[in-house]
Design a protein around this motif. Structure first.
Motif, short mmCIF file in Angstrom:
data_model
loop_
_atom_site.label_atom_id
_atom_site.label_comp_id
_atom_site.label_asym_id
_atom_site.label_seq_id
_atom_site.Cartn_x
_atom_site.Cartn_y
_atom_site.Cartn_z
N ASP A 149 44.81 57.73 6.13
CA ASP A 149 45.08 56.31 6.44
C ASP A 149 45.37 56.13 7.92
OD1 ASP A 149 45.69 53.54 5.49
OD2 ASP A 149 47.64 54.03 6.36
N ASN A 150 46.13 57.05 8.50
CA ASN A 150 46.45 56.94 9.93
C ASN A 150 45.18 57.10 10.77
OD1 ASN A 150 48.38 56.96 12.27
ND2 ASN A 150 47.45 59.00 12.51
N HIS A 151 44.31 58.04 10.38
CA HIS A 151 43.05 58.24 11.12
C HIS A 151 42.18 56.98 11.08
CE1 HIS A 151 39.59 60.31 12.75
NE2 HIS A 151 38.87 59.85 11.72
N LEU A 152 42.06 56.35 9.91
CA LEU A 152 41.25 55.13 9.78
C LEU A 152 41.84 53.99 10.61
CD1 LEU A 152 40.46 55.16 5.94
CD2 LEU A 152 38.91 55.73 7.83
N LYS A 153 43.13 53.88 10.64
CA LYS A 153 43.77 52.80 11.41
C LYS A 153 43.54 53.01 12.90
CE LYS A 153 45.82 50.38 8.10
NZ LYS A 153 45.69 51.21 6.92
N GLN A 154 43.62 54.25 13.38
CA GLN A 154 43.39 54.53 14.79
C GLN A 154 41.93 54.28 15.17
OE1 GLN A 154 45.76 55.10 16.88
NE2 GLN A 154 47.41 55.34 15.35
N GLU A 155 41.01 54.64 14.28
CA GLU A 155 39.58 54.39 14.53
C GLU A 155 39.28 52.89 14.58
OE1 GLU A 155 36.96 56.30 15.25
OE2 GLU A 155 38.38 57.98 15.47
N ARG A 156 39.97 52.14 13.73
CA ARG A 156 39.78 50.69 13.72
C ARG A 156 40.20 50.08 15.06
NH1 ARG A 156 36.76 46.53 12.33
NH2 ARG A 156 37.96 44.62 11.92
N VAL A 157 41.25 50.57 15.65
CA VAL A 157 41.70 50.08 16.96
C VAL A 157 40.64 50.39 18.01
CG1 VAL A 157 43.41 50.35 18.79
CG2 VAL A 157 44.14 50.22 16.41
N ARG A 158 40.13 51.62 18.03
CA ARG A 158 39.11 51.99 19.01
C ARG A 158 37.82 51.18 18.82
NH1 ARG A 158 41.66 57.16 18.36
NH2 ARG A 158 40.40 57.66 16.53
N GLU A 159 37.45 50.93 17.57
CA GLU A 159 36.24 50.14 17.28
C GLU A 159 36.36 48.73 17.82
OE1 GLU A 159 33.83 48.33 13.41
OE2 GLU A 159 35.46 49.77 13.11
N LEU A 160 37.48 48.07 17.53
CA LEU A 160 37.66 46.69 17.99
C LEU A 160 37.79 46.62 19.51
CD1 LEU A 160 40.12 45.37 15.24
CD2 LEU A 160 37.71 44.77 15.54
N THR A 161 38.39 47.62 20.12
CA THR A 161 38.50 47.64 21.58
C THR A 161 37.12 47.74 22.22
OG1 THR A 161 40.68 48.69 21.42
CG2 THR A 161 39.54 48.82 23.55
N SER A 162 36.26 48.59 21.68
CA SER A 162 34.88 48.71 22.18
C SER A 162 34.10 47.42 21.96
CB SER A 162 34.17 49.87 21.49
OG SER A 162 34.82 51.09 21.76
N GLN A 163 34.33 46.79 20.81
CA GLN A 163 33.64 45.54 20.50
C GLN A 163 34.03 44.45 21.50
OE1 GLN A 163 33.95 44.31 16.41
NE2 GLN A 163 33.44 42.18 16.89
N LEU A 164 35.31 44.36 21.86
CA LEU A 164 35.77 43.36 22.82
C LEU A 164 35.14 43.61 24.19
CD1 LEU A 164 37.59 40.97 23.51
CD2 LEU A 164 39.43 42.61 24.01
N ALA A 165 35.07 44.87 24.60
CA ALA A 165 34.45 45.19 25.89
C ALA A 165 32.97 44.82 25.89
CB ALA A 165 34.63 46.67 26.18
N SER A 166 32.31 45.04 24.75
CA SER A 166 30.88 44.69 24.65
C SER A 166 30.67 43.19 24.68
CB SER A 166 30.30 45.29 23.37
OG SER A 166 28.95 44.91 23.21
N GLN A 167 31.58 42.45 24.07
CA GLN A 167 31.44 40.99 24.05
C GLN A 167 31.60 40.38 25.44
OE1 GLN A 167 34.41 39.90 21.14
NE2 GLN A 167 32.91 39.81 19.47
N LYS A 168 32.31 41.05 26.30
CA LYS A 168 32.51 40.54 27.65
C LYS A 168 31.30 40.79 28.54
CE LYS A 168 37.56 40.97 27.64
NZ LYS A 168 38.73 41.62 28.28
N LEU A 169 30.39 41.66 28.13
CA LEU A 169 29.21 41.98 28.92
C LEU A 169 28.04 41.05 28.57
CD1 LEU A 169 29.27 45.89 28.66
CD2 LEU A 169 30.00 44.49 30.60
N PRO A 170 27.11 40.81 29.52
CA PRO A 170 25.88 40.06 29.19
C PRO A 170 24.97 40.90 28.29
CG PRO A 170 25.77 40.90 31.42
CD PRO A 170 27.15 41.19 30.94
N SER A 171 23.86 40.24 27.84
CA SER A 171 22.92 40.95 26.98
C SER A 171 22.16 42.00 27.76
CB SER A 171 21.94 39.95 26.36
OG SER A 171 22.62 39.02 25.54
#
Length: 319
Positions: A149-171
């Motif tokens: 459970d702890n591993h999945l929660k930590q991966e979820r944080v990293r996933e959303l952080t990468s997604q936010l960085a990608s959303q800030k970039l152009p196509s």
């Protein structure tokens, strides 16, 4: 006696007049001609119905003035469609060159905050289970579950952080380039629609007089059929004919004097054209006896604009 004197002096007087006329200087010889003009014919490029005729016969028009408006309902719709297509393509291009909207970024940021909170709780739970395992209060299975459970929660944080960085970039660059080409093509289509629409407004190419109106609103005209005829202010010319034996006296750019019927002052003009081909006045059958009937056409233009010159007026030309 008096009657016989009359019979002698009258023929003598006619002979003297003939001699005087024959001795006239050739340089002052007068040639007859008339005023002519080069017309501009205004016509449609496609089969069209005339919507409006904005000028009348005899009216003076300026350069670029609209003369005739043809039916343009279809072309207006096509222009509006092209304009909307271009706006849509440009909006898409602008969207691709920017990151996601602020609302989308805020949602992802909130999801990251929640995921970090869940990760902290799972990490705290894992540490507690590890301590309880040493005392025998937690089984191996429960500890493994806490670790997973702890591993999945930590991966979820990293996933959303990468997604936010990608959303800030152009196509991607290739996707932006493809959309930029679409936007440029849509702009060309809009320009083409504008050109087609402009062709349905017939304008004057120069300052001129409306000489004639051949068609009127509601009538349908074929391509190339004249709707109006214009006589530009600079298109009035003097046309006259000279016999073949007098042709060597005339040359291009030569100045001549023109006396116009109804105008007191003579007009100065410049020879612009001398026909290379002879013309024949009737009878058209050439014989040596009819040699003087062979003439050459000459055209000249006034040195200064002459608004008083009207087509068809007879003129006398002299050197």
């Amino acid at each position: 006696m008096e009657s016989s004197l009359k019979r002698i002096f009258i023929p003598l007087g006619l002979f003297v007049i003939f001699l005087l006329s024959g001795c006239r200087n050739d340089d002052n010889q007068v040639t007859q001609g008339y005023i002519e003009g080069d017309f501009i014919y205004i016509s449609a490029q496609t089969t069209s119905r005339i919507e409006q005729v904005l000028v009348n016969r005899g009216q003076q028009v300026s350069t670029g003035q609209t003369l005739v408006i043809l039916d343009n309902n279809t072309e207006k719709k096509q222009y509006e469609i092209a304009n909307k297509n271009m706006s849509s393509e440009i909006a898409t291009l602008n969207d691709l060159t920017k990151g996601s909207r602020h609302t989308e970024l805020n949602i992802t940021a909130a999801q990251i905050a929640q995921a970090e909170s869940d990760a902290k709780l799972s990490q705290s739970k894992l540490r507690r289970y590890q301590q309880l395992k040493t005392k025998g209060y937690v089984s191996d299975f429960e500890l493994e579950q806490a670790q997973t459970d702890n591993h999945l929660k930590q991966e979820r944080v990293r996933e959303l952080t990468s997604q936010l960085a990608s959303q800030k970039l152009p196509s991607r660059a290739d996707k932006i380039d493809a959309q930029r080409e679409k936007a440029a093509a849509s702009q060309l289509q809009l320009e083409q629609s504008q050109i087609t629409l402009n062709k349905l407004q017939l304008k004057s190419a120069s300052a001129a007089e409306v000489y004639d109106v051949m068609y009127h609103p509601g009538e349908v005209v074929s391509p190339g059929t004249p709707i109006l005829s214009l006589l530009p202010n600079s298109a009035v010319k003097i046309r006259f004919f000279v016999p073949a034996e007098q042709l060597p006296r005339y040359r291009l750019e030569q100045k001549i004097n023109v006396k116009v019927e109804g105008i007191k002052q003579s007009i100065s003009a410049r020879i612009r054209f001398i026909s290379p081909k002879a013309e024949y006045t009737p009878p058209v059958i050439y014989t040596s006896a009819q040699k003087k009937r062979m003439v050459f056409m000459i055209e000249a233009v006034p040195l200064k604009p002459q608004p008083a010159l009207k087509l068809g007026l007879p003129v006398e030309v002299s050197l």
